[in-house]
Motif scaffolding. Structure first.
Motif, mmCIF file in Angstrom:
data_model
loop_
_atom_site.group_PDB
_atom_site.id
_atom_site.type_symbol
_atom_site.label_atom_id
_atom_site.label_comp_id
_atom_site.label_asym_id
_atom_site.label_seq_id
_atom_site.Cartn_x
_atom_site.Cartn_y
_atom_site.Cartn_z
ATOM 1 N N GLY B 95 -19.003 -42.815 -54.273
ATOM 2 C CA GLY B 95 -18.390 -41.532 -53.919
ATOM 3 C C GLY B 95 -19.366 -40.525 -53.330
ATOM 4 N N ARG B 96 -20.649 -40.609 -53.692
ATOM 5 C CA ARG B 96 -21.610 -39.623 -53.182
ATOM 6 C C ARG B 96 -22.338 -40.115 -51.930
ATOM 7 N NH1 ARG B 96 -23.487 -38.253 -58.883
ATOM 8 N NH2 ARG B 96 -21.951 -36.695 -59.518
ATOM 9 N N TRP B 97 -22.047 -41.339 -51.550
ATOM 10 C CA TRP B 97 -22.733 -41.870 -50.372
ATOM 11 C C TRP B 97 -22.180 -41.207 -49.109
ATOM 12 C CZ3 TRP B 97 -24.917 -47.358 -50.000
ATOM 13 C CH2 TRP B 97 -25.334 -47.813 -51.256
ATOM 14 N N THR B 98 -23.055 -41.021 -48.098
ATOM 15 C CA THR B 98 -22.580 -40.578 -46.785
ATOM 16 C C THR B 98 -22.382 -41.818 -45.916
ATOM 17 O OG1 THR B 98 -24.800 -40.469 -45.882
ATOM 18 C CG2 THR B 98 -23.965 -38.470 -46.986
ATOM 19 N N ALA B 99 -21.702 -41.613 -44.796
ATOM 20 C CA ALA B 99 -21.499 -42.729 -43.856
ATOM 21 C C ALA B 99 -22.857 -43.258 -43.372
ATOM 22 C CB ALA B 99 -20.647 -42.274 -42.679
ATOM 23 N N GLU B 100 -23.782 -42.333 -43.225
ATOM 24 C CA GLU B 100 -25.143 -42.695 -42.780
ATOM 25 C C GLU B 100 -25.809 -43.639 -43.797
ATOM 26 O OE1 GLU B 100 -26.596 -41.194 -40.001
ATOM 27 O OE2 GLU B 100 -28.415 -42.414 -40.244
ATOM 28 N N GLU B 101 -25.686 -43.256 -45.059
ATOM 29 C CA GLU B 101 -26.305 -44.072 -46.121
ATOM 30 C C GLU B 101 -25.627 -45.437 -46.225
ATOM 31 O OE1 GLU B 101 -27.652 -40.350 -49.011
ATOM 32 O OE2 GLU B 101 -25.680 -41.250 -49.242
ATOM 33 N N PHE B 102 -24.314 -45.434 -46.034
ATOM 34 C CA PHE B 102 -23.581 -46.708 -46.092
ATOM 35 C C PHE B 102 -24.039 -47.633 -44.961
ATOM 36 C CE2 PHE B 102 -19.938 -49.485 -45.166
ATOM 37 C CZ PHE B 102 -19.702 -50.020 -46.414
ATOM 38 N N TYR B 103 -24.151 -47.067 -43.771
ATOM 39 C CA TYR B 103 -24.630 -47.871 -42.633
ATOM 40 C C TYR B 103 -26.052 -48.361 -42.910
ATOM 41 C CZ TYR B 103 -26.315 -49.174 -38.019
ATOM 42 O OH TYR B 103 -26.871 -49.862 -36.971
ATOM 43 N N GLY B 104 -26.867 -47.490 -43.475
ATOM 44 C CA GLY B 104 -28.248 -47.867 -43.783
ATOM 45 C C GLY B 104 -28.289 -49.082 -44.704
ATOM 46 N N MET B 105 -27.401 -49.093 -45.696
ATOM 47 C CA MET B 105 -27.361 -50.216 -46.640
ATOM 48 C C MET B 105 -26.911 -51.493 -45.915
ATOM 49 S SD MET B 105 -24.975 -52.136 -48.334
ATOM 50 C CE MET B 105 -23.530 -51.121 -48.061
ATOM 51 N N MET B 106 -25.846 -51.394 -45.134
ATOM 52 C CA MET B 106 -25.334 -52.563 -44.404
ATOM 53 C C MET B 106 -26.398 -53.087 -43.430
ATOM 54 S SD MET B 106 -21.950 -53.259 -44.958
ATOM 55 C CE MET B 106 -21.005 -53.627 -43.474
ATOM 56 N N HIS B 107 -27.105 -52.158 -42.809
ATOM 57 C CA HIS B 107 -27.991 -52.510 -41.706
ATOM 58 C C HIS B 107 -29.373 -52.960 -42.183
ATOM 59 C CE1 HIS B 107 -28.903 -52.485 -37.474
ATOM 60 N NE2 HIS B 107 -29.987 -51.757 -37.675
ATOM 61 N N THR B 108 -29.835 -52.366 -43.280
ATOM 62 C CA THR B 108 -31.215 -52.651 -43.697
ATOM 63 C C THR B 108 -31.322 -53.355 -45.039
ATOM 64 O OG1 THR B 108 -31.515 -50.599 -44.942
ATOM 65 C CG2 THR B 108 -31.916 -50.485 -42.571
ATOM 66 N N GLY B 109 -30.201 -53.439 -45.785
ATOM 67 C CA GLY B 109 -30.284 -54.075 -47.096
ATOM 68 C C GLY B 109 -31.000 -53.214 -48.119
ATOM 69 N N MET B 121 -25.807 -60.109 -51.482
ATOM 70 C CA MET B 121 -25.076 -59.246 -50.563
ATOM 71 C C MET B 121 -25.525 -59.660 -49.161
ATOM 72 S SD MET B 121 -23.247 -56.468 -49.831
ATOM 73 C CE MET B 121 -23.122 -55.301 -48.466
ATOM 74 N N PRO B 122 -24.589 -60.078 -48.321
ATOM 75 C CA PRO B 122 -25.021 -60.707 -47.058
ATOM 76 C C PRO B 122 -25.484 -59.716 -45.997
ATOM 77 C CG PRO B 122 -22.624 -60.783 -47.269
ATOM 78 C CD PRO B 122 -23.134 -60.145 -48.520
ATOM 79 N N PHE B 123 -26.474 -58.887 -46.345
ATOM 80 C CA PHE B 123 -26.898 -57.882 -45.368
ATOM 81 C C PHE B 123 -27.625 -58.493 -44.173
ATOM 82 C CE2 PHE B 123 -30.197 -57.951 -48.673
ATOM 83 C CZ PHE B 123 -31.340 -58.166 -47.926
ATOM 84 N N ALA B 124 -28.136 -59.741 -44.363
ATOM 85 C CA ALA B 124 -28.767 -60.394 -43.213
ATOM 86 C C ALA B 124 -27.727 -60.673 -42.125
ATOM 87 C CB ALA B 124 -29.449 -61.690 -43.648
ATOM 88 N N SER B 125 -26.441 -60.758 -42.516
ATOM 89 C CA SER B 125 -25.358 -60.865 -41.534
ATOM 90 C C SER B 125 -24.814 -59.479 -41.176
ATOM 91 C CB SER B 125 -24.202 -61.706 -42.101
ATOM 92 O OG SER B 125 -24.644 -62.979 -42.502
ATOM 93 N N TYR B 126 -24.610 -58.652 -42.217
ATOM 94 C CA TYR B 126 -23.984 -57.345 -41.978
ATOM 95 C C TYR B 126 -24.860 -56.432 -41.121
ATOM 96 C CZ TYR B 126 -20.525 -58.447 -45.666
ATOM 97 O OH TYR B 126 -19.520 -59.007 -46.422
ATOM 98 N N THR B 127 -26.152 -56.750 -41.025
ATOM 99 C CA THR B 127 -27.019 -55.937 -40.171
ATOM 100 C C THR B 127 -26.521 -55.947 -38.730
ATOM 101 O OG1 THR B 127 -29.331 -55.521 -39.570
ATOM 102 C CG2 THR B 127 -28.672 -57.815 -39.635
#
Lengths: 236, 427
Positions: B95-109, B121-127
């Motif tokens: 709930g406190r995450w921003t869209a930026e932080e969410f993208y950061g997690m998906m993109h950088t793991g 968590m398949p961030f190596a793909s989600y990046t």
């Protein structure tokens, strides 16, 4: 489909004078029946779900559809833990599980022949007492008070107890006692089984499996009698 | 949507009745603030679609658990991981995450606090997912019911409980970066590649996983045994395995979306993917994936799989195998292994039973299985489990028979191989 059916009917009516093809299904097509779809079930539970010689695979035929559906859901989520069942059902949607439950509920093959009891008359008498009267002093209700005087269960979700082998009934009562089989709260069977001793379980299982098939093995209609306490699987 | 309508209604009322303006404007300001964080419905529904494509639900929802509240146990060779709560609850979810932080997690793991995320968590793909798509998924997750449920700590054995080890893993197996379209290919091929390599995270299973729990880029989509589950995820690049080079686009698309096709059906872990994810994708997207998958399959002269039993034993197995087949299999799969597609898969020419690894064929005989029930195939036909009725010898014999009959180029297998899989984890 809805368009194809009237066309098919029209074609059939035109063809009534021509000899019909001998096969209902075109070659190389799976029969469009539940029977064909549930072959993965019947290899263990027997044709029509009538049970097999394996004492641990229960008869499914004629049990109330609501009961069977609840079990399918419980196996799908892993609440009832038996990996071969959990695996088979994991990716099947609810309407299909309901259709499977209804299919087996509608089958009425004869109950299996009764095997001679392997326990003493005293044990059988103890079982009979618990099944028909319970033991108020130990807070054990009669099985018949929920599963019906004829022990054939009640729609929609209380199973009949006949046609099952003692090993299966013992295993299930044991699983309720130890909490490895659970149902929706209030989990009445867990409470009841919690009051049973191992000797009680053995006696109940032996007595139930010694009973002949009643003239009408169908579960009683919903609301035929009131349950003595609340049960999550079958709200009063 | 309802809130938007109420807001418009209040504004209209405010315009018509100026006396009420002060009071109403206070309300609208408060609501406008809230409104600011609610994405348009079209973005939310796009995000829901993309979350399906990414199969978030499969891991982030526990059996009988609340949607996206996490807590699902993920057994790995290194211990058990528990998935996280990704509902918009501010305390325990995102709930406190921003869209930026969410993208950061998906993109950088890396998590919101910079912490390293375990590569389950398949961030190596989600990046590879674009910022726009990540924002839509974020908007969708923010719109689901918040659930207050603390994340359960992972239960990893030493030394894998030391998160700094992930740094080493990342150096070896992670390369950050959004999907870069290949201009020499069609838009459809590129869309398929984006979905397969990105949100679809197909490489998590279909690329061999080494002892360090990583997928090597150079081995992408070459197939491998899935740790813990003991299913073999076939190569998507070799036509000898699940390479789809000689499949039609329609058959590939049917398989992905409905779980069955004229060529074969999905079971086990792939059934999960179709059930929770692929069945919800559009025709265009499954078609694009099919075009890409067909494109990466390489034509190669099929090798003959190496038998694990001596030839004399092989011929004994064949004769017993035919007996078992005639008795148990013939009625559905046909005397010539022709099956009755799509519901009774053909065995003649079926790549999945001829691979060097016979794991999947043995498991299907032992445990049977249902393809997933999908919109396109709501009442699938089940293969019966034969574990209780066939001996190890009979299982080995019938699997040998189907692997080597009707022109199939698989190899004989031994009773001990069949026996080992009796204890495989089932689900």
């Amino acid at each position: 489909m809805s368009k194809q059916i009237p066309i098919a009917v029209a074609v059939w009516s035109l063809l009534t004078l021509i000899p019909a093809p001998s096969q209902a299904n075109p070659p190389n097509s799976a029969p469009d029946t539940m029977e064909a779809r549930v072959q993965a079930c019947t290899i263990c539970h027997g044709d029509e779900g009538k049970g097999t010689n394996d004492v641990y695979f229960p008869r499914l035929a004629g049990k109330p559809a609501g009961y069977l559906y609840n079990q399918l859901l419980a196996f799908r989520t892993g609440r009832r833990h038996y990996p071969p069942m959990n695996y088979l059902l994991e990716f099947l949607p609810e309407p299909y599980l309901k259709a499977m439950a209804e299919y087996f509920a509608e089958q009425h093959p004869p109950l299996p022949a009764i095997a001679p009891p392997e326990v003493s008359q005293g044990v059988l008498a103890h079982g009979q007492g618990l099944v028909t009267h319970g033991d108020a002093a130990r807070s054990i209700p009669a099985c018949a008070s929920c599963h019906g005087a004829s022990l054939t269960g009640m729609e929609p979700a209380i199973p009949g107890l006949l046609g099952l082998r003692p090993a299966y009934v013992s295993a299930q009562l044991g699983a309720w006692r130890y909490g490895t089989r659970t149902a929706k709260a209030p989990d009445c069977m867990q409470v009841v089984a919690g009051h049973l001793t191992e000797d009680d379980v053995k006696a109940v299982a032996a007595w139930l499996s010694s009973l002949p098939a009643p003239a009408n093995a169908s579960p009683a209609p919903k609301g035929t009698y009131t349950l003595p306490f609340d049960c999550g699987s079958q709200p009063n | 949507m309802l809130k938007v309508k109420i807001l418009v209604g209040l504004l209209a009322l405010a315009g018509a009745v100026p006396i009420a303006l002060v009071v109403v404007s206070k309300q609208t300001a408060a609501q406008a603030q809230e409104q600011k964080s609610v994405a348009p419905a079209s973005t939310i529904s796009k995000g829901e679609y993309l979350a399906r494509a990414g199969d978030c639900i499969a891991c982030h929802t526990a059996p009988e658990g609340k949607l996206f509240a996490g807590g699902r146990a993920m057994p790995t060779p290194f211990g058990t991981l528990y998935t996280s709560n990704i509902t918009p609850d501010p305390e325990t979810g995102i709930g406190r995450w921003t869209a930026e932080e969410f993208y950061g997690m998906m993109h950088t793991g890396r998590s919101r606090d910079g912490g390293l995320i375990y590569p389950a968590m398949p961030f190596a793909s989600y990046t590879k997912v674009t910022r726009e798509d990540s924002d839509a998924i974020y908007a969708y997750l923010k719109s689901v019911e918040p659930v207050k449920q603390l994340n359960r700590p992972h239960d990893l054995s030493f030394p894998y409980n030391n998160r700094s080890l992930i740094l080493g893993w990342r150096t070896l197996f992670f390369s950050e970066g959004e999907y870069q379209p290949d201009p020499s290919k069609s838009a459809e091929w590129n869309r398929g590649a984006y979905l397969v390599e990105g949100l679809g995270h197909c490489g998590m299973c279909h690329t061999p996983i080494n002892a360090l729990g990583g997928n090597s880029q150079s081995d992408a989509f070459k197939g491998g045994l899935i740790p813990m589950q003991n299913w073999y995820a076939p190569s998507l690049t070799s036509n000898k395995e699940a390479g789809l080079g000689d499949w039609t686009i329609e058959d590939i698309s049917d398989l992905l979306r409905t779980g069955v096709s004229k060529r074969g059906a999905v079971y086990g872990p792939m059934a999960e993917v179709t059930y929770n994810s692929l069945q919800y994708l559009s025709d265009e997207d499954t078609r694009a994936m099919a075009v890409y998958l067909k494109g990466i399959a390489q034509d190669a002269a099929p090798d003959v799989a190496q038998p694990s039993v001596p030839p004399s034993e092989g011929s004994l197995l064949m004769s017993l195998g035919k007996t078992v087949y005639d008795q148990r299999c013939d009625s559905c799969h046909g005397a010539q292994g022709e099956g009755a597609p799509p519901h009774y898969p053909p065995l003649a020419g079926n790549q999945s039973i001829q691979m060097q690894s016979a794991v999947n064929a043995i498991r299907m005989v032992l445990n049977g299985g249902y393809p997933p029930g999908t919109a396109g195939n709501p009442m699938p036909y089940g293969m019966p489990p034969f574990a209780g009725v066939l001996s190890d010898n009979e299982v080995a014999a019938v699997v040998t028979y189907i692997r080597t009959s009707w022109g199939n180029r698989g190899a004989a297998i031994s009773a001990s191989e069949a026996n080992q899989l009796r204890s495989a984890q089932l689900n």
